[in-house]
Design a protein around this motif. Structure first.
Motif, PDB file in Angstrom:
ATOM      1  N   ASN A 276      26.948  49.628  31.601  1.00  0.00           N
ATOM      2  CA  ASN A 276      27.974  50.666  31.574  1.00  0.00           C
ATOM      3  C   ASN A 276      29.281  50.147  32.149  1.00  0.00           C
ATOM      4  OD1 ASN A 276      28.871  53.240  30.944  1.00  0.00           O
ATOM      5  ND2 ASN A 276      28.370  54.050  32.956  1.00  0.00           N
ATOM      6  N   MET A 277      29.194  49.384  33.255  1.00  0.00           N
ATOM      7  CA  MET A 277      30.406  48.797  33.826  1.00  0.00           C
ATOM      8  C   MET A 277      30.973  47.723  32.897  1.00  0.00           C
ATOM      9  SD  MET A 277      29.649  48.589  37.935  1.00  0.00           S
ATOM     10  CE  MET A 277      27.861  48.551  37.956  1.00  0.00           C
ATOM     11  N   ALA A 278      30.108  46.882  32.369  1.00  0.00           N
ATOM     12  CA  ALA A 278      30.562  45.834  31.451  1.00  0.00           C
ATOM     13  C   ALA A 278      31.225  46.439  30.226  1.00  0.00           C
ATOM     14  CB  ALA A 278      29.376  44.960  31.031  1.00  0.00           C
ATOM     15  N   GLY A 279      30.744  47.604  29.805  1.00  0.00           N
ATOM     16  CA  GLY A 279      31.269  48.248  28.607  1.00  0.00           C
ATOM     17  C   GLY A 279      32.684  48.761  28.724  1.00  0.00           C
ATOM     18  N   ARG A 280      33.245  48.763  29.941  1.00  0.00           N
ATOM     19  CA  ARG A 280      34.652  49.135  30.096  1.00  0.00           C
ATOM     20  C   ARG A 280      35.570  48.103  29.426  1.00  0.00           C
ATOM     21  NH1 ARG A 280      35.179  54.056  30.577  1.00  0.00           N
ATOM     22  NH2 ARG A 280      32.983  54.156  30.085  1.00  0.00           N
ATOM     23  N   ALA A 281      35.042  46.898  29.202  1.00  0.00           N
ATOM     24  CA  ALA A 281      35.860  45.817  28.637  1.00  0.00           C
ATOM     25  C   ALA A 281      35.854  45.869  27.110  1.00  0.00           C
ATOM     26  CB  ALA A 281      35.321  44.458  29.104  1.00  0.00           C
ATOM     27  N   GLY A 282      36.997  45.522  26.543  1.00  0.00           N
ATOM     28  CA  GLY A 282      37.061  45.365  25.093  1.00  0.00           C
ATOM     29  C   GLY A 282      37.052  46.659  24.330  1.00  0.00           C
ATOM     30  N   ARG A 283      37.755  47.684  24.829  1.00  0.00           N
ATOM     31  CA  ARG A 283      37.843  48.934  24.076  1.00  0.00           C
ATOM     32  C   ARG A 283      38.933  48.807  23.020  1.00  0.00           C
ATOM     33  NH1 ARG A 283      35.517  52.737  27.600  1.00  0.00           N
ATOM     34  NH2 ARG A 283      35.587  54.275  25.924  1.00  0.00           N
ATOM     35  N   PRO A 284      38.787  49.499  21.878  1.00  0.00           N
ATOM     36  CA  PRO A 284      39.794  49.404  20.811  1.00  0.00           C
ATOM     37  C   PRO A 284      41.190  49.718  21.330  1.00  0.00           C
ATOM     38  CG  PRO A 284      37.850  50.562  20.023  1.00  0.00           C
ATOM     39  CD  PRO A 284      37.662  50.368  21.500  1.00  0.00           C
ATOM     40  N   GLY A 285      42.141  48.835  21.012  1.00  0.00           N
ATOM     41  CA  GLY A 285      43.524  49.040  21.410  1.00  0.00           C
ATOM     42  C   GLY A 285      43.834  48.628  22.829  1.00  0.00           C
ATOM     43  N   HIS A 286      42.834  48.110  23.570  1.00  0.00           N
ATOM     44  CA  HIS A 286      43.065  47.765  24.973  1.00  0.00           C
ATOM     45  C   HIS A 286      42.628  46.332  25.275  1.00  0.00           C
ATOM     46  CE1 HIS A 286      43.322  52.152  25.238  1.00  0.00           C
ATOM     47  NE2 HIS A 286      44.013  51.950  26.343  1.00  0.00           N
ATOM     48  N   THR A 287      42.764  45.440  24.335  1.00  0.00           N
ATOM     49  CA  THR A 287      42.423  44.049  24.604  1.00  0.00           C
ATOM     50  C   THR A 287      43.441  43.147  23.926  1.00  0.00           C
ATOM     51  OG1 THR A 287      40.680  42.374  24.454  1.00  0.00           O
ATOM     52  CG2 THR A 287      40.858  43.922  22.616  1.00  0.00           C
ATOM     53  N   SER A 288      43.742  42.058  24.593  1.00  0.00           N
ATOM     54  CA  SER A 288      44.778  41.155  24.096  1.00  0.00           C
ATOM     55  C   SER A 288      44.260  40.234  22.995  1.00  0.00           C
ATOM     56  CB  SER A 288      45.337  40.327  25.256  1.00  0.00           C
ATOM     57  OG  SER A 288      44.290  39.576  25.859  1.00  0.00           O
ATOM     58  N   ASN A 289      42.947  40.184  22.823  1.00  0.00           N
ATOM     59  CA  ASN A 289      42.395  39.370  21.741  1.00  0.00           C
ATOM     60  C   ASN A 289      41.294  40.152  21.039  1.00  0.00           C
ATOM     61  OD1 ASN A 289      40.135  39.138  23.481  1.00  0.00           O
ATOM     62  ND2 ASN A 289      41.135  37.413  24.526  1.00  0.00           N
ATOM     63  N   SER A 290      40.488  39.489  20.285  1.00  0.00           N
ATOM     64  CA  SER A 290      39.513  40.179  19.436  1.00  0.00           C
ATOM     65  C   SER A 290      38.201  40.479  20.138  1.00  0.00           C
ATOM     66  CB  SER A 290      39.238  39.331  18.189  1.00  0.00           C
ATOM     67  OG  SER A 290      38.736  38.050  18.573  1.00  0.00           O
ATOM     68  N   ARG A 291      38.137  40.307  21.445  1.00  0.00           N
ATOM     69  CA  ARG A 291      36.893  40.549  22.159  1.00  0.00           C
ATOM     70  C   ARG A 291      37.173  41.040  23.566  1.00  0.00           C
ATOM     71  NH1 ARG A 291      36.856  36.805  25.863  1.00  0.00           N
ATOM     72  NH2 ARG A 291      37.646  34.698  25.553  1.00  0.00           N
ATOM     73  N   GLY A 292      36.155  41.626  24.175  1.00  0.00           N
ATOM     74  CA  GLY A 292      36.201  41.955  25.584  1.00  0.00           C
ATOM     75  C   GLY A 292      35.347  40.969  26.356  1.00  0.00           C
ATOM     76  N   GLN A 293      35.437  41.034  27.672  1.00  0.00           N
ATOM     77  CA  GLN A 293      34.726  40.060  28.482  1.00  0.00           C
ATOM     78  C   GLN A 293      34.253  40.706  29.781  1.00  0.00           C
ATOM     79  OE1 GLN A 293      35.566  35.383  29.283  1.00  0.00           O
ATOM     80  NE2 GLN A 293      37.208  36.775  29.876  1.00  0.00           N
ATOM     81  N   ALA A 294      32.977  40.470  30.139  1.00  0.00           N
ATOM     82  CA  ALA A 294      32.408  40.957  31.390  1.00  0.00           C
ATOM     83  C   ALA A 294      31.876  39.763  32.167  1.00  0.00           C
ATOM     84  CB  ALA A 294      31.287  41.948  31.126  1.00  0.00           C
ATOM     85  N   ILE A 295      32.287  39.655  33.442  1.00  0.00           N
ATOM     86  CA  ILE A 295      31.955  38.483  34.244  1.00  0.00           C
ATOM     87  C   ILE A 295      31.302  38.903  35.554  1.00  0.00           C
ATOM     88  CG2 ILE A 295      32.893  36.451  35.400  1.00  0.00           C
ATOM     89  CD1 ILE A 295      35.261  36.566  33.437  1.00  0.00           C
ATOM     90  N   LEU A 296      30.067  38.469  35.753  1.00  0.00           N
ATOM     91  CA  LEU A 296      29.362  38.650  37.025  1.00  0.00           C
ATOM     92  C   LEU A 296      29.680  37.461  37.929  1.00  0.00           C
ATOM     93  CD1 LEU A 296      25.952  39.661  35.501  1.00  0.00           C
ATOM     94  CD2 LEU A 296      27.001  40.982  37.347  1.00  0.00           C
ATOM     95  N   LEU A 297      29.943  37.709  39.194  1.00  0.00           N
ATOM     96  CA  LEU A 297      30.223  36.628  40.129  1.00  0.00           C
ATOM     97  C   LEU A 297      28.958  36.229  40.873  1.00  0.00           C
ATOM     98  CD1 LEU A 297      33.693  37.565  41.664  1.00  0.00           C
ATOM     99  CD2 LEU A 297      33.154  36.313  39.559  1.00  0.00           C
ATOM    100  N   ALA A 298      28.742  34.900  40.977  1.00  0.00           N
ATOM    101  CA  ALA A 298      27.566  34.361  41.669  1.00  0.00           C
ATOM    102  C   ALA A 298      28.024  33.315  42.688  1.00  0.00           C
ATOM    103  CB  ALA A 298      26.606  33.727  40.664  1.00  0.00           C
TER     104      ALA A 298
END
Length: 1007
Positions: free
Chosen positions: A651-673
C-alpha cells in the motif's frame, strides 16, 4: 369514446423535513410509458416532483375526471407519500400546515362522485397507516374531523387498487426503484401473454406477486382492490415500447471500448461523460472489464481487487453515477475521516457544483449532514464505516433508500480494530439482500493474497487485476548503494544506484539519514517528487528538516502564505522552516488545516513541495501520489510493535507512479537496508513476498461484542437459531466451511453467553424468541466493545450524585480499555507525572478522580487517565494549544504531548461519547445530559472551543481554532456579532485577508 389517463409520482419535496422516496417518480414514468406505448389513442399526462404540486395535481384531476364524458374511461395513478389522516402529499406540502397543503380523501371522493366517466381505475401506491419507514408521512397533526377511508372512492364503475390494507404500510422495493405495488403491476403487465387483459381479474396476480415479495422482505403488505365494473375493465396487452425504452434504456449485452463517450449507450448523460473525459482520457482495462464482463452498469454486484493507482475507485464511481441516473441513491463507504472529506470535496466539485447532484457526507464532524442522510435528501453520500453502520442500524428507514453501496478499501475487514465494523455492515447488507432488498454492492480492495471465499460470501463475481497504469519498480537498497529490484518486466536486477562515496555518516553514528540525503538528492535532480515514509512522528519531522537544509530547493512560498497564523502547535514553526527549503512533513502533530496545505502543495503538478516525509497515515488512501517512495523502516514501534505486513508495504509502495504524477514511465519503491544480508531479506520478504489472505476479524475473545452487535441488527430471533446469526458473518461462513462441527460447538458457547446477558438484563426472552432489552440494544448499537460498555455501566451506577454532566462522561471515558489501550506519552522515570490526579481533581472534582482509579493496571496507568481527562478539559475550554503542550509535557524527550495527541484523545472520546450518553440515560437515576448538551460537547471536542464560542461555527467560512478564539476574546461570539463588525474591526482581529473573505460573505441584510 376516449381513454384519459394521469400518472403522478412524487419523490422529492420542497419541505426539507419530509423524507424522500426513490421510486415514486419512476412508478409514474413507467406506467405512463407502458400505457402510452400500448394504447395509441390514449390521452395520457405525466407529472412528477416539482410539477406534482397541489396546483399541478388538481389540474390533472380536473383534466381527467373533471373533463370526462359518459363514454370515457379514466385511469389514474399516484405514487408518493400519504398521511395518517388520509391525505395525499404533494411536492409543495408543508409538514407544519398539512390541512392546507395536502389533498384530502374528501376532495378525491368529490372528483369521483362528480365525474361523468363510465369507468375509473385509480392505482394508489402510498399508505395511510402512519408506519415509518413506509410511504406515509407521519408526525402530521391529527385532524379533528373524521377521516374518510380510501374505500369510499370505489363503487360501481369505480375501481381502486390500493398498495396495502389501511392498517398496513406500503413500501418501496429497495434497489428496484419502484413501489412494491407498482413493481408487481409492471411485472404482471409485461409477463401476461393474453391478447387482452382484464384489470379486475389481473389484480389477483398483482396481489399475490406483491405479497410474495413482501414476505421475503419480512414485511406485511397486501394490496387490495375495491369496487367493480360491470363486464370488467378490458384493455389491450400493456407492453413496453419506444416511450418505455426511452425512460428505461435496455442495456443488457451492450459493450463499449475505451472511449468514455460510448457510455452514452447506458443512458448516462453527455454532461457527465464530458466531465469524465476531462479527467480520464480513456477507460482502462480494469474499468472496461467491470463494465463489459461484470456488468456493473446493469446493476450487478462486484468484488474488484486491484493495486493502488489502478483506477478501481472509478469503477465504484461509474456504478454510483449510473445508479443515480436511474433514480437510485448511492453511498460510498471509506475508512478515514480525512479520506471521506477529501472525496467529498472532489465529488462536490465534479458532481455537485458541475452537475447539480446532491452530495453529502457523514464522518463524525460538526459539518456532517446526518439529517439529510436519514431523510434521504441526497443523491451521493460519503460516510466512514462506523458512521454508516450506526446510522443504518439505528434508523431502519435508511435501508429502504439504498440503491448502491460502494465499499472502498475492503481489505480493512482483516484489521483487528476496524475489521468488526466492515464485517458487520457487510453482514447487515447481505442479510437485507436475502430479504429481497435489491442493493447493488461494489466492493473495492487493494491487492491481497488468497481471496479466501470472500466473493462467495458476498455472493458476487470477483475481478482481480495486478495491472497498474504506471508500472512500478520495487526493490531494496543497502548502505553500499546496491539496489536489488524487480523491473517492469518482472525480472530481478541488481544495480549500483548510489556510489559508496555518496553514502557518508552525517551524525555521530550511522543512520538512515546517510542514505536518504544522497538518494533524494539524486531523485530530485531527475525531476521526481518523493515521499519518505517514517514510522514515527519525530523522525518524519526530522527527515523533512535535514532534507530542507541539504537539497537547496526553492521555498514553497504559496503554501507558507496560506498556513494558519493563530493558536499554533510547536510543530508549526518547524513546518514553516521545512517549507522554506521546499520540503514538508505530514504527521499527527500538524493541524487539519496544515495537513490540507501540505497535501495540496505536494500533489499539485506545479507544486513547490518536491519532497514529503510522512508517517504511514499518508498511505491510507489520502491522495498524495509521488514518483518514488522510500521506506526508511519496515516495522511499527510502540505498543503495536510489529513488522509491516506485505499488504501494508504494498500500500505504501503503491503511492509511487500514479498517472500524471511521475517524471518518467514508471514509479519506484525503495526499501532501505543496513547491509547486503538485510537487503536480500527485505527483498524476499516484501518485494517477492506473498500477500496475506483476506480473513475475518471474528475471534473468540470478542464474541460477546459480536453477538450483541448482531442482535442489534434485528428485532428478535428464535433462540434455537442464534448460531445462524453468527453464521451469517464472514467469519461464521469460513468456520462453517472448514469445520462441520463448528455450529454445534458454537451453539453451546452462545447459549452460555445468552444466559450471561440475560443475567445482566441485556437480553429478554418471550416464548421461543429472544431480543435485546433497551439497555442491551444501547450496548449493541454502541461503538464500545462489550466489556467496555459493561465497565461504563458499572462506573455510572457507582456515581453518588444526582447530576451527571456531559464533561463527567468525557472524563469517565478515559477509564475504558479503548482509552487505556491507546498510546499516552508518559514520563516513566521519576514522579513528574504524579501531579496529574491533582490537575484532574481541580477540573472535575474528587469523585471523578476516584472513579478513574478503578481497574488501573498500575499507578502510571492511573496518571495517564488523569492526564487525558485534564488535557481534554483544557482543550474544550479554549486553552491555547501551545499552553496545553507545555502543561502536559514533563520532558521534551519523554512524555511529550503534541497536537496529534490532543486530537487523538479528542477524536477517540467523540467516537464513544454518544454511546456513553445513551447507556447513562438508561441506568443513571437523576439529571442526565440532554441530547443538545452532548451535541455541543461533540462540537467542542472536535474544534476545541468553549461553549460560548460555538455560535461562531455558523459563519459560512470555516476558520482556524485560533481565529475563533481571537474573535471570542474580542467579544465576538456569534455569526451575528461577526456581521455587525466593520471590516476595520475584523482586520484588527484576524488580519486584512481573512477580514475581506468574511466581508464578501456578509448577508445583504447585515450589510
Amino acid at each position: 369514446m376516449a381513454l384519459l389517463a394521469g400518472f403522478i409520482g412524487v419523490d422529492r419535496f420542497a419541505d426539507i423535513t419530509i423524507p424522500e422516496l426513490t421510486g415514486a417518480r419512476r412508478d409514474a414514468e413507467a406506467l405512463w410509458a407502458l400505457f402510452s406505448d400500448s394504447i395509441p389513442d390514449i390521452q395520457a399526462k405525466l407529472i412528477t416532483d416539482k410539477d406534482a404540486s397541489l396546483h399541478g395535481i388538481r389540474q390533472l384531476l380536473q383534466s381527467t375526471l373533471g373533463a370526462a364524458t359518459s363514454d370515457d374511461t379514466v385511469i389514474l395513478s399516484f405514487s408518493g407519500h400519504g398521511t395518517s389522516n388520509h391525505q395525499i402529499v404533494a411536492h409543495d406540502t408543508s409538514r407544519t400546515d398539512p390541512a392546507d397543503t395536502t389533498i384530502p380523501m374528501e376532495e378525491l371522493a368529490h372528483y369521483f362522485r362528480e365525474t361523468q366517466a363510465k369507468a375509473v381505475l385509480f392505482i394508489l401506491d402510498c399508505c395511510f397507516s402512519g408506519g415509518a419507514p413506509a410511504k406515509v408521512l407521519g408526525d402530521i397533526p391529527v385532524s379533528r374531523s373524521i377521516s374518510m377511508s380510501v374505500s369510499t372512492l370505489a363503487g360501481e364503475g369505480r375501481i381502486l387498487l390500493a398498495a396495502s390494507r389501511e392498517s398496513e404500510e406500503a413500501y418501496e422495493v429497495p434497489g428496484e426503484g419502484h413501489g412494491l405495488l407498482t413493481k408487481a403491476l409492471i411485472d404482471t403487465f409485461i409477463e401476461t401473454t393474453s391478447p387482452t387483459i382484464d384489470l379486475v381479474e389481473m389484480s389477483a396476480q398483482v396481489v399475490e406477486k406483491a405479497r410474495s415479495v413482501a414476505i421475503k422482505m419480512r414485511i406485511a403488505q397486501t394490496p387490495v382492490l375495491f369496487g367493480h365494473v360491470t363486464g370488467g375493465l378490458v384493455l389491450p396487452p400493456i407492453k413496453p415500447g419506444p416511450h418505455f425504452y426511452t425512460k428505461f434504456p435496455q442495456k443488457g449485452g451492450l459493450r463499449v471500448d475505451a472511449d468514455i463517450q460510448e457510455l452514452a449507450g447506458f443512458g448516462l448523460p453527455l454532461t457527465i461523460l464530458n466531465q469524465w473525459a476531462k479527467q480520464f482520457p480513456t477507460l482502462n482495462d480494469l474499468q472496461l472489464q467491470a463494465i463489459n464482463d461484470y456488468r456493473i452498469l446493469d446493476g450487478s454486484s462486484l468484488l474488484a481487487i486491484a493495486p493502488t493507482g489502478s483506477g478501481k475507485t472509478f469503477v465504484g464511481e461509474l456504478a454510483a453515477i449510473q445508479a443515480i441516473c436511474e433514480g437510485r441513491k448511492a453511498v460510498f463507504l471509506l475508512p478515514y475521516r480525512a479520506l471521506t472529506n477529501e472525496k467529498y470535496e472532489q465529488f462536490s466539485q465534479v458532481y455537485g457544483d458541475g452537475l447539480g447532484m446532491r452530495v453529502i457526507r457523514c464522518c463524525g464532524d460538526y459539518v456532517d449532514q446526518t439529517d439529510l442522510f436519514v431523510r434521504g435528501k441526497y443523491d451521493l453520500a460519503l460516510l466512514t464505516y462506523e458512521m454508516f453502520l450506526n446510522l443504518v442500524v439505528s434508523n431502519t428507514g435508511v435501508l429502504n433508500q439504498l440503491g448502491l453501496v460502494v465499499l472502498d478499501e475492503a481489505q480493512f475487514i482483516t484489521d483487528p480494530t476496524r475489521g468488526i465494523s466492515v464485517e458487520l455492515l457487510l453482514t447487515y447488507l447481505l442479510s437485507a439482500k436475502q430479504r429481497g432488498f435489491q442493493i447493488q454492492l461494489i466492493t473495492l480492495s487493494a491487492v491481497v493474497g488468497d481471496v479466501n471465499h470472500f466473493d462467495e460470501w458476498l455472493d458476487c463475481d470477483k475481478l482481480i487485476s495486478q495491472e497498474r497504469p504506471v508500472p512500478l519498480v520495487e526493490g531494496a537498497l543497502d548502505r553500499s548503494g546496491i539496489f536489488q529490484f524487480v523491473d517492469t518486466d518482472g525480472n530481478e536486477q541488481v544495480t549500483q544506484l548510489l556510489s559508496p562515496s555518496e553514502i557518508q555518516v552525517r551524525r555521530k553514528k550511522a543512520s538512515s539519514q546517510d542514505v536518504i540525503v544522497p538518494l533524494v538528492q539524486k531523485l530530485v535532480q531527475q525531476g521526481e517528487n518523493v515521499i519518505v515514509f517514517r514510522n514515527q512522528k519525530g523522525p518524519a519531522q526530522g527527515c523533512a528538516n535535514y532534507l530542507a537544509k541539504e537539497l537547496g530547493l526553492s521555498p514553497a512560498t504559496e503554501a507558507i502564505s496560506v498556513l494558519p497564523q493563530y493558536d499554533l502547535p510547536t510543530t508549526s514553526q518547524a513546518l514553516r522552516e521545512c517549507l522554506h527549503g521546499g520540503t514538508a512533513f505530514h504527521n499527527r502533530n500538524l493541524t487539519r488545516e496544515e495537513k490540507e496545505v501540505v497535501e495540496q502543495a505536494f500533489r499539485s503538478l506545479d507544486g513547490q513541495v518536491r519532497v514529503l516525509s510522512a508517517t504511514t497515515t499518508v498511505a491510507a488512501g489520502i491522495n498524495t501520489p509521488a514518483s518514488t517512495v522510500i521506506l526508511a523502516e519496515h516495522e511499527f514501534v510502540g505498543q503495536d510493535g510489529r513488522q509491516f505486513t506485505v499488504a501494508e508495504y504494498k500500500n505504501m509502495a503503491g503511492r509511487a507512479g500514479r498517472p500524471g504524477h511521475t517524471s518518467n514511465s514508471r514509479g519506484q519503491a525503495i526499501l532501505l537496508a543496513d547491509n547486503s544480508y538485510e537487503r536480500q531479506s527485505l527483498f524476499r520478504q516484501y518485494v517477492q513476498g506473498q500477500l496475506e489472505p483476506i480473513r475475518s476479524s471474528l475471534d473468540s475473545q470478542s464474541l460477546k461484542t459480536w453477538l450483541v452487535r448482531l442482535l442489534a441488527q434485528m428485532e428478535r430471533v428464535q433462540r434455537a437459531e442464534i448460531v445462524a446469526v453468527l453464521s451469517n458473518t464472514y467469519g461464521g461462513y469460513l468456520a462453517n466451511r472448514s469445520d462441520p462441527s463448528w455450529r454445534d460447538r458454537m451453539k453451546q458457547h452462545l447459549e452460555e453467553l445468552i444466559e450471561l446477558m440475560m443475567e445482566q438484563d441485556l437480553i429478554e426472552e418471550e416464548d421461543v424468541y429472544i431480543q435485546l432489552t433497551l439497555l442491551g440494544r444501547a450496548v449493541g448499537e454502541s461503538a464500545l466493545s462489550f466489556d467496555s460498555a459493561m465497565r461504563l455501566i458499572r462506573l455510572v451506577r457507582s456515581i453518588q450524585t444526582d447530576d451527571l454532566s456531559v464533561i463527567t462522561l468525557v472524563a469517565l471515558l478515559q477509564q475504558l480499555p479503548e482509552s487505556d489501550g491507546g498510546y499516552t506519552p508518559m514520563m516513566k522515570k521519576g514522579r513528574s507525572e504524579s501531579i496529574r490526579p491533582q490537575q484532574a481533581s481541580e477540573r472535575y472534582g474528587t469523585e471523578v478522580v476516584r472513579l478513574l482509579q478503578h481497574l488501573a493496571q498500575g499507578e502510571l496507568d492511573y496518571f495517564a487517565r488523569c492526564k487525558r481527562a485534564s488535557l481534554l478539559w483544557d482543550w474544550v475550554h479554549g486553552v491555547a494549544i501551545e499552553e496545553i503542550e507545555r502543561l502536559y509535557t514533563p520532558n521534551p524527550y519523554q512524555g511529550k504531548i503534541g497536537y496529534g495527541d490532543i486530537q487523538k484523545f479528542a477524536d477517540a472520546t467523540r467516537l464513544y461519547l454518544r454511546s456513553a450518553h445513551q447507556l447513562a440515560a438508561l441506568i443513571h437515576i437523576g439529571n442526565n445530559p440532554s441530547d443538545e448538551e452532548v451535541d455541543r460537547m461533540q462540537q467542542q471536542l472536535e474544534v476545541g472551543l468553549p461553549t460560548e464560542a460555538l455560535g461562531l461555527l455558523s459563519v459560512p467560512l470555516r476558520l482556524y481554532r485560533g481565529e475563533y478564539l481571537a474573535l471570542l476574546n474580542n467579544g465576538v461570539k456569534s455569526s451575528q456579532d461577526v456581521w455587525t463588525c466593520s471590516e476595520l474591526q475584523l482586520s484588527s482581529i484576524l488580519g486584512k485577508k481573512r477580514a475581506s473573505e468574511l466581508i464578501a460573505l456578509r448577508p445583504p441584510a447585515a450589510a
